[in-house]
Design an enzyme around this catalytic site. Structure first.
Site, mmCIF file in Angstrom:
data_model
loop_
_atom_site.group_PDB
_atom_site.id
_atom_site.type_symbol
_atom_site.label_atom_id
_atom_site.label_comp_id
_atom_site.label_asym_id
_atom_site.label_seq_id
_atom_site.Cartn_x
_atom_site.Cartn_y
_atom_site.Cartn_z
ATOM 1 C CG ASP A 283 6.177 -80.541 -30.023
ATOM 2 O OD1 ASP A 283 7.087 -80.809 -29.217
ATOM 3 O OD2 ASP A 283 6.358 -80.491 -31.255
ATOM 4 C CG ASN B 3 11.912 -78.174 -23.607
ATOM 5 O OD1 ASN B 3 13.069 -78.223 -23.198
ATOM 6 N ND2 ASN B 3 11.416 -79.063 -24.459
ATOM 7 C CE1 TYR C 157 20.252 -74.714 -28.829
ATOM 8 C CE2 TYR C 157 22.368 -74.864 -27.722
ATOM 9 C CZ TYR C 157 21.026 -75.172 -27.784
ATOM 10 O OH TYR C 157 20.460 -75.936 -26.787
#
Length: 240
Positions: free
Chosen positions: A27, A80, A146
């Site tokens: 992350d 992800n 998006y």
């Protein structure tokens, strides 16, 4: 796994660790990654926190190399990490935001898959799941960046699935509807959530189960885009 510090990524990291997978929690928020890895260790699992911004290919390459060195190989991957952009009509969409979303959501998945595929090929196979979205299947007003990025993720997923199926690597995607995470705070109890035939937003753990299945429980599934949306895209507008 990227974007592992919170939400769906964190839930998936915990789910995979519960099934015995040694998980790299990657992350750009190093503290969040360490917190999730700590949770896994306290329950008897194995996890390594890694700080990475997927918009930078060199960081992605270094993170994958570290994962391989720590785990002794790479067999499963969940890409992800992503950003939502801003809400604006297409004719007014800010150029800098549009391309930032593509760098993270598309460029990040591309960089991750290139690095992952090389190691999986060397190791005899594996499985990859990419985070798409219902917005990668249909259009969403005022979300051009998006939507474009998630359609691209679907295209990358299907292309890789076709290219590497015969070499023992499966590549699939999950396409959630609305999920109760900090990213969409305020929407989880909105009319949009109620519009899902299931009558609510998904919990991160419910998406994590789908990711786990595609990674570990679906040996002949590749090139699939699995909707995890409580029936949202199955309904006929105006008739439901």
């Amino acid at each position: 796994m990227t974007g592992g510090g919170r939400g769906i990524g964190a839930a998936t990291a915990v789910r995979l660790a519960r099934s015995g997978v040694a998980v790299v929690v990657a992350d750009r928020d190093a503290e969040a990654a360490r917190a999730v890895a700590g949770r896994i260790w306290t329950t008897g699992g194995e996890a390594l926190p890694v700080e990475v911004d997927v918009a930078h290919t060199d960081q992605v390459e270094a993170a994958v190399e570290r994962a391989v060195s720590w785990g002794g190989g790479l067999h499963l991957a969940y890409n992800n990490a992503g950003v939502p952009g801003v809400r604006a009509p297409l004719a007014e969409y800010p150029d800098d935001v549009f391309w930032r979303v593509q760098r993270v959501n598309v460029g990040g998945v591309l960089a991750c898959m290139r690095a992952e595929l090389r190691h999986m090929l060397a190791g005899g196979g594996g499985a990859i799941v990419n985070a798409a979205s219902g917005a990668g299947i249909g259009g969403v007003a005022s979300s051009a960046a998006y939507v474009a990025s998630k359609h691209a993720v679907v295209g990358l997923t299907k292309t890789a699935a076709v290219e590497y199926a015969a070499r023992g690597i499966r590549v699939n995607a999950v396409a959630p509807g609305l999920v109760r995470t900090a990213l969409v705070e305020g929407l989880a109890d909105s009319a949009f959530a109620a519009a899902h035939p299931a009558g609510r937003a998904a919990e991160p753990e419910e998406v994590a189960e789908a990711v786990w299945w595609l990674l570990e429980g679906a040996p002949f599934v590749t090139g699939a885009v699995l909707t995890v949306d409580g029936g949202l895209l199955a309904q006929v507008p105006g008739l439901s």
